[in-house]
Design a protein around this motif. Structure first.
Motif, PDB file in Angstrom:
ATOM      1  N   ASP A   1     -22.421  83.575  42.666  1.00 35.77           N
ATOM      2  CA  ASP A   1     -21.118  83.960  42.604  1.00 35.77           C
ATOM      3  C   ASP A   1     -20.871  85.307  42.544  1.00 35.77           C
ATOM      4  OD1 ASP A   1     -18.442  82.702  42.903  1.00 35.77           O
ATOM      5  OD2 ASP A   1     -18.098  83.323  40.682  1.00 35.77           O
ATOM      6  N   ALA A   2     -21.690  86.006  41.450  1.00 35.63           N
ATOM      7  CA  ALA A   2     -21.446  87.452  41.370  1.00 35.63           C
ATOM      8  C   ALA A   2     -22.301  88.059  42.414  1.00 35.63           C
ATOM      9  CB  ALA A   2     -22.286  87.721  40.012  1.00 35.63           C
ATOM     10  N   PHE A   3     -23.248  87.585  43.038  1.00 38.06           N
ATOM     11  CA  PHE A   3     -23.958  88.016  44.258  1.00 38.06           C
ATOM     12  C   PHE A   3     -23.051  88.500  45.106  1.00 38.06           C
ATOM     13  CE2 PHE A   3     -26.295  88.003  48.252  1.00 38.06           C
ATOM     14  CZ  PHE A   3     -27.319  88.792  47.814  1.00 38.06           C
ATOM     15  N   PHE A   4     -22.196  87.523  45.690  1.00 36.08           N
ATOM     16  CA  PHE A   4     -21.135  87.307  46.676  1.00 36.08           C
ATOM     17  C   PHE A   4     -19.906  88.053  46.336  1.00 36.08           C
ATOM     18  CE2 PHE A   4     -24.277  84.363  48.513  1.00 36.08           C
ATOM     19  CZ  PHE A   4     -24.441  85.087  49.651  1.00 36.08           C
ATOM     20  N   GLU A   5     -19.883  88.776  45.342  1.00 37.16           N
ATOM     21  CA  GLU A   5     -18.565  89.669  44.938  1.00 37.16           C
ATOM     22  C   GLU A   5     -18.823  91.029  45.777  1.00 37.16           C
ATOM     23  OE1 GLU A   5     -15.816  88.747  43.395  1.00 37.16           O
ATOM     24  OE2 GLU A   5     -16.340  86.670  43.479  1.00 37.16           O
ATOM     25  N   ASP A   6     -20.083  91.473  46.147  1.00 38.10           N
ATOM     26  CA  ASP A   6     -20.125  92.688  46.742  1.00 38.10           C
ATOM     27  C   ASP A   6     -19.386  92.864  47.928  1.00 38.10           C
ATOM     28  OD1 ASP A   6     -21.777  93.662  44.973  1.00 38.10           O
ATOM     29  OD2 ASP A   6     -23.695  93.146  45.797  1.00 38.10           O
ATOM     30  N   PRO A   7     -18.819  94.000  48.346  1.00 39.23           N
ATOM     31  CA  PRO A   7     -18.084  94.123  49.706  1.00 39.23           C
ATOM     32  C   PRO A   7     -18.988  94.106  50.835  1.00 39.23           C
ATOM     33  CG  PRO A   7     -18.062  96.327  48.538  1.00 39.23           C
ATOM     34  CD  PRO A   7     -19.037  95.149  47.695  1.00 39.23           C
ATOM     35  N   TYR A   8     -20.278  94.566  50.680  1.00 44.73           N
ATOM     36  CA  TYR A   8     -20.993  94.774  52.018  1.00 44.73           C
ATOM     37  C   TYR A   8     -22.456  94.114  51.754  1.00 44.73           C
ATOM     38  CZ  TYR A   8     -17.234  97.486  53.844  1.00 44.73           C
ATOM     39  OH  TYR A   8     -16.384  98.294  54.277  1.00 44.73           O
TER      40      TYR A   8
END
Length: 113
Positions: free
Chosen positions: A49-56
């Motif tokens: 869940d934290a990993f896919f918070e990045d914008p790119y």
């Protein structure tokens, strides 16, 4: 099953869809990836869940060897229990998309030097 390398992390995805869309503002043809993968447990849920918070993301399709930089459009999770425990199966659904070249150039030109 498709294998993706996302920011140097290997993903075995359950569902994979690649399609071309037309950007409403620029008219450019852009690649969009929709995929899902599953994890088990609260620790794995928190990590991804934290990993896919990045914008790119830098994404490589391991079957075609194509590598793209994609923008995070959305990610969501699904599970069938009142709360996430160490035994809960969690499905992540992720949508990533190319950014229009014209928009990337505009953002670059707007940044102070």
């Amino acid at each position: 099953m498709t294998q993706l390398m996302i920011n140097n992390v290997n993903f075995h995805v359950d569902m994979f869809e690649e399609k071309m869309i037309t950007d409403a503002n620029t008219g450019e043809e852009l690649k969009r990836l929709n995929f899902s993968f599953s994890v088990v447990g609260k620790a794995a849920y928190d990590k991804y869940d934290a990993f896919f918070e990045d914008p790119y993301f830098e994404v490589t399709n391991m079957e075609t060897k194509e590598t793209l930089t994609l923008k995070n459009i959305s990610h969501s999770t699904f599970y069938q229990s009142p709360e996430i425990t160490d035994h809960t199966n969690i499905v992540f659904k992720v949508k990533l998309q190319q950014e229009p070249v014209k928009e990337k150039e505009q953002v670059k030109n707007e940044q102070p030097t």
